[in-house]
Structure formats: C-alpha cells, structure tokens
Write a protein that holds these residues in place. Structure first.
Motif, PDB file in Angstrom:
ATOM      1  N   GLN A  93       0.813  -1.210   0.000  1.00 20.92           N
ATOM      2  CA  GLN A  93       0.000   0.000   0.000  1.00 20.92           C
ATOM      3  C   GLN A  93       0.854   1.270   0.000  1.00 20.92           C
ATOM      4  N   ALA A  94       1.857   1.334   0.877  1.00 26.29           N
ATOM      5  CA  ALA A  94       2.665   2.550   0.978  1.00 26.29           C
ATOM      6  C   ALA A  94       3.348   2.863  -0.346  1.00 26.29           C
ATOM      7  N   GLU A  95       3.904   1.824  -0.986  1.00 25.68           N
ATOM      8  CA  GLU A  95       4.574   2.025  -2.268  1.00 25.68           C
ATOM      9  C   GLU A  95       3.588   2.484  -3.342  1.00 25.68           C
ATOM     10  N   ALA A  96       2.395   1.884  -3.357  1.00 28.51           N
ATOM     11  CA  ALA A  96       1.387   2.251  -4.354  1.00 28.51           C
ATOM     12  C   ALA A  96       0.903   3.682  -4.147  1.00 28.51           C
ATOM     13  N   GLU A  97       0.700   4.067  -2.910  1.00 28.27           N
ATOM     14  CA  GLU A  97       0.281   5.443  -2.627  1.00 28.27           C
ATOM     15  C   GLU A  97       1.345   6.433  -3.081  1.00 28.27           C
ATOM     16  N   HIS A  98       2.614   6.059  -2.923  1.00 31.17           N
ATOM     17  CA  HIS A  98       3.701   6.934  -3.376  1.00 31.17           C
ATOM     18  C   HIS A  98       3.696   7.065  -4.900  1.00 31.17           C
ATOM     19  N   VAL A  99       3.469   5.953  -5.594  1.00 37.01           N
ATOM     20  CA  VAL A  99       3.398   5.999  -7.057  1.00 37.01           C
ATOM     21  C   VAL A  99       2.221   6.866  -7.486  1.00 37.01           C
ATOM     22  N   ALA A 100       1.072   6.713  -6.835  1.00 34.75           N
ATOM     23  CA  ALA A 100      -0.095   7.534  -7.162  1.00 34.75           C
ATOM     24  C   ALA A 100       0.201   9.009  -6.952  1.00 34.75           C
TER      25      ALA A 100
END
Length: 255
Positions: free
Chosen positions: A49-56
């Motif tokens: 989740q943290a990585e995906a939120e950063h990409v978003a």
C-alpha cells in the motif's frame, strides 16, 4: 521526471488508465509513463500500500488525478471492486494487465499450489480484468488493452515451465481477443520483456547474472522504463492499426 519521459505533449489527456501490479518495477514505470502523457492512472496493488500510494502521488504530479486501489486480480469480487473504484476517475479506456508472479524450479517438482497461483495471477487475472473493463470500452467504441507477457511466453524457459505456460497463455489470449474485437475500436496487444532490472532479476547470483548477460546480444539488462516506453506507444490513439501484436524488448535474446 521530465527527463525520464521527455515531452510529446499530453496525448492521453482525459483518458483513464488502469495499471495492475503498479506499486513497483515495471508496473510503476508504466504508471508514471502514462501519467506523463496525461492519463489519469489507477495504481493497482495487492499488498504494497505505501509504495502504491507513493506511485499515485508521483502520478498526480504529472497528470490531474491518480488513485491507488488494492485488489487481488486473481479473484472476481476484488476485480469488480477495482473497477468500481476506477470509475471515480472516469470510464477506463486503457488497461495494462501487468500484475504477475514468477517461480523457478524443475517442472516435476512444481507444486500444484504454485501452478494454480501462477495461472491465477498471470492468466486468470488478465481474463478477469479484461472482461470487467470491456463494457466501458465497447460503449465508447474505443480502448487499449495491453498485456504484459514475457520472453519466456514466446520461447519457453528451462525451469520456468509453469511461468512460461502462464505467459504463453497471455500471448494466445491477446492474439485471439484482438481478432474478436477488431472492428470495435479496441486494440489488444502484448509486451513480452526479456531480462529487466526488477526484484525478480535482483535475486540472481553472480554466476547466473554473468551467464545471462553473455546471452543477451546488447550485453546488458533492460530497464523498466524501456518496457514502459513500449506500453505508452501501444496506448496512444495513433496506434490504432496495431492489434494482436507482441512487442518484445529483450535486447536480442529472442528474435
């Protein structure tokens, strides 16, 4: 980011792109590339989740909107939830089926559970996400479906039989669906990368890495951005006469 994806204007402005498995590696590079072209990107992830939120967040700096959405693409209910969340940004017109897992080992030692998991994520996930997005594309008479396969789906890989089978299935599905949808305004293509600098290749020991480099005519490993460049090209409105094709950025490993 501007240097990574030099400007061609914003040819995907107003479009919504779903990229599965986009929290890292090739998926992350694809999400950023499409956002740089103006697309509103749904950054799908399973656990990171943290990585995906950063990409978003990075995508929002490039386009006017982006959203991280959790879903396991191997399960119909979760894919339905992914599509419902995606429509918050508009009707999806681009789908990149990137989510995938790998496993290496002798075929006769491949556990049934591993086989099921590889087929479930790598092939069934493509089936479920494509089937879920098609109503939006058919209604609009426009769409770009881009499936991330593998060079091993073209040639087969020793000790990669299950993975090769799953990716070969993705290529066969791509070609068949392109014919079925040929007159609808929807194109279906695949990108089949060779060795790319991701978490999967990072686990190679020094001997295996050296042997692999010796087999690649250009003498190096590819980058996620080079794969993303192929995806971005296929996603463009101007790529409307390309369908049922497999682009394979592999450095000449398989021709």
């Amino acid at each position: 980011m501007g240097q990574e994806y030099p400007g061609e204007g914003k040819p995907l402005s107003g479009q919504v792109a779903i990229v599965t498995g986009a929290s890292r590696g090739i998926g992350r590079a694809i999400a950023l590339s499409l956002a740089a072209a103006g697309a509103r990107v749904i950054v799908n992830y399973h656990r990171a989740q943290a990585e995906a939120e950063h990409v978003a967040s990075q995508c929002r700096a490039l386009a006017d909107a982006a959203l991280a959405v959790q879903a396991d693409v191997a399960h119909p209910n979760e894919v339905s939830r992914l599509m419902s969340a995606a429509t918050a940004l508009g009707a999806p017109s681009i789908l990149v089926n990137n989510a995938g897992i790998a496993w290496s080992g002798l075929f006769q030692e491949t556990p049934w559970q591993v086989w099921q998991q590889l087929i479930g994520v790598n092939l069934t996930g493509v089936y479920l996400c494509t089937q879920a997005v098609l109503p939006y594309m058919l209604r609009a008479e426009y769409g770009r479906i881009i499936n991330i396969a593998s060079v091993w789906g073209l040639s087969g890989g020793a000790c990669e039989a299950a993975y090769s089978a799953s990716k070969g299935g993705v290529i066969a599905l791509t070609r068949a669906l392109a014919k079925e949808l040929g007159r609808t305004g929807i194109t279906v293509n695949a990108v089949a990368p060779g060795a790319v600098a991701t978490d999967m290749t990072a686990t190679l020991d020094a001997q295996d890495a050296t042997q692999l480099l010796n087999e690649i005519p250009v003498g190096r490993i590819g980058t996620p951005e080079e794969v993303a460049h192929c995806v971005r090209f296929l996603a463009l409105p101007a790529s409307s006469y390309l369908t049922g094709q497999v682009l394979s950025p592999n450095g000449g490993l398989v021709t």
